[in-house]
Design a protein around this motif. Sequence first.
Motif, short mmCIF file in Angstrom:
data_model
loop_
_atom_site.label_atom_id
_atom_site.label_comp_id
_atom_site.label_asym_id
_atom_site.label_seq_id
_atom_site.Cartn_x
_atom_site.Cartn_y
_atom_site.Cartn_z
N LEU A 1 -0.02 -3.91 0.73
CA LEU A 1 -1.07 -2.90 0.55
C LEU A 1 -1.74 -2.56 1.89
CD1 LEU A 1 -2.66 -4.31 -2.72
CD2 LEU A 1 -1.43 -2.15 -2.50
N ALA A 2 -2.05 -3.58 2.68
CA ALA A 2 -2.70 -3.33 3.96
C ALA A 2 -1.78 -2.58 4.91
CB ALA A 2 -3.12 -4.66 4.58
N ARG A 3 -0.50 -2.95 4.94
CA ARG A 3 0.43 -2.29 5.87
C ARG A 3 0.74 -0.86 5.47
NH1 ARG A 3 2.29 -7.70 5.95
NH2 ARG A 3 3.66 -7.36 4.15
N SER A 4 0.69 -0.57 4.17
CA SER A 4 1.00 0.79 3.73
C SER A 4 -0.19 1.74 3.80
CB SER A 4 1.54 0.76 2.29
OG SER A 4 0.53 0.33 1.39
N THR A 5 -1.40 1.19 3.95
CA THR A 5 -2.61 2.01 4.02
C THR A 5 -2.70 2.71 5.37
OG1 THR A 5 -3.79 0.58 2.48
CG2 THR A 5 -5.13 2.00 3.89
N THR A 6 -2.96 4.01 5.34
CA THR A 6 -3.10 4.78 6.57
C THR A 6 -4.58 4.92 6.93
OG1 THR A 6 -3.27 6.92 5.46
CG2 THR A 6 -1.04 6.10 5.95
N GLU A 7 -4.83 5.36 8.16
CA GLU A 7 -6.22 5.57 8.60
C GLU A 7 -6.91 6.61 7.73
OE1 GLU A 7 -6.55 6.35 12.78
OE2 GLU A 7 -5.02 4.85 13.29
N GLU A 8 -6.16 7.62 7.30
CA GLU A 8 -6.75 8.68 6.47
C GLU A 8 -7.08 8.18 5.08
OE1 GLU A 8 -4.86 10.09 9.90
OE2 GLU A 8 -3.90 8.98 8.26
N GLN A 9 -6.33 7.21 4.59
CA GLN A 9 -6.56 6.69 3.24
C GLN A 9 -7.70 5.68 3.17
OE1 GLN A 9 -2.66 5.08 2.54
NE2 GLN A 9 -1.93 6.90 1.44
N LEU A 10 -8.01 5.03 4.28
CA LEU A 10 -8.98 3.93 4.25
C LEU A 10 -10.39 4.46 4.02
CD1 LEU A 10 -9.33 0.86 4.61
CD2 LEU A 10 -9.86 1.32 7.02
N GLU A 11 -11.06 3.90 3.04
CA GLU A 11 -12.45 4.21 2.73
C GLU A 11 -13.31 3.02 3.12
OE1 GLU A 11 -15.46 6.67 1.50
OE2 GLU A 11 -13.37 7.21 1.09
N VAL A 12 -14.22 3.23 4.07
CA VAL A 12 -15.10 2.17 4.56
C VAL A 12 -16.44 2.29 3.85
CG1 VAL A 12 -16.19 1.14 6.59
CG2 VAL A 12 -13.94 2.24 6.81
#
Length: 401
Positions: A256-267
């Motif tokens: 999950l962490a490796r497939s997550t892109t910068e655009e997908q990440l919600e902080v």
Amino acid sequence: MSRIRSALVVGGGIAGPVAATALLKAGIDARVYEAYPGPSYGIGSGLALAPNGVAALDVIGAGDPVRGIAQPVSKMMLSVGRTRHHVPTLRGEPPLQLVDRAELHQTLHDHAVAAGVPVEFDKRLVGVEEHADGVTARFADGSTATADVLIGADGIRSTVRGLIDPNAPGPQFTGMLGFGAATECDAEIPAETMVFAFGQKAYYLYWSTGDGRVFWGANLPHQQYLTLTEARAVPASHWLSILRETYGADTPGGELARSTTEEQLEVTGGLHIMPPVPHWYRGRMVLVGDAVHAPSNSSGQGASLAIESAVQLARCLRDLPEPEAAFAAYERLRRGRVEGVAARAAKINRSKTPGPVGRKMMNLLMPLMVKTVMNPEKTMGAEQRYRIDWAAPVQSEPVPA
């Protein structure tokens, strides 16, 4: 019979629109004042609404609109390393409803407006003046508004809370930062199931969204507190690097962490809890939602409790003649319930970073945990089966002889 005819609701997130809609249903004119320039888009990732929260929304007719944007999840699973155990769900109760927080805000806003609630934006509260027959709010743009009562639904950093009690406690940092993302992942993900996973270094949860993606949320241990703005000022690439290092050895956390892109990440920034607030009201001002009770996200009840409290406050203002009597009845109805949920969530938080020894113990004890600690009737029965009887009159506290 209530003599309260109007209310100012400060805050347009979750509790604010619900409270205003419920007040309108109770025959009290209510207007919402929101500090931001519009409905709060992009303020968080996913959250779960428990059956009791959705039932409270049904009281004001907002249940179906929220179900329309939600994904029902009927199964739960506890995972430590590669060991998984299904957690029994409550019999006879509807499933959890998973929603995007921004979509929930928008849906509750739209429902309130359609019901006849006026909403004003760019209205940041800076002061309040109380007088014999009402309360006047002053906003940063120089405007004012007056009504019989003022309701602080202005979140965990509530301005109204400080006006009620300058010595009121503020939110406490849990020592974790929140992240979320919906991403594509080749790992085998159980369908219609929310998985609570204790990784080698940190806790996370995940579920299939039903459209080929997986939503996952991470509670990342972090010594330094960061506000939402501060956390989002850090490049997403930095956070992804930390998430991939933290969850890299976990299954499916690493995928999950490796497939997550910068655009997908919600902080979502630092995760908070509210310690018990001594004074829920003063004079013609009262608190609702996260402004007065914000349990850890581990509770799964934060939004649902805010919704319940908003509806119960409207009942009390409907049925009792004076603000102080209504506010006292409201606190009496709510304090024990919300503080009990917060206490349960605090115990869960202490297990989110068990470490190597603790993790081995959790593997050994997991069958017992599922039967006892994770027994849904024991841990969540009273919470999720709670229902508000809107038609029942609220009684004031008996006067001591």
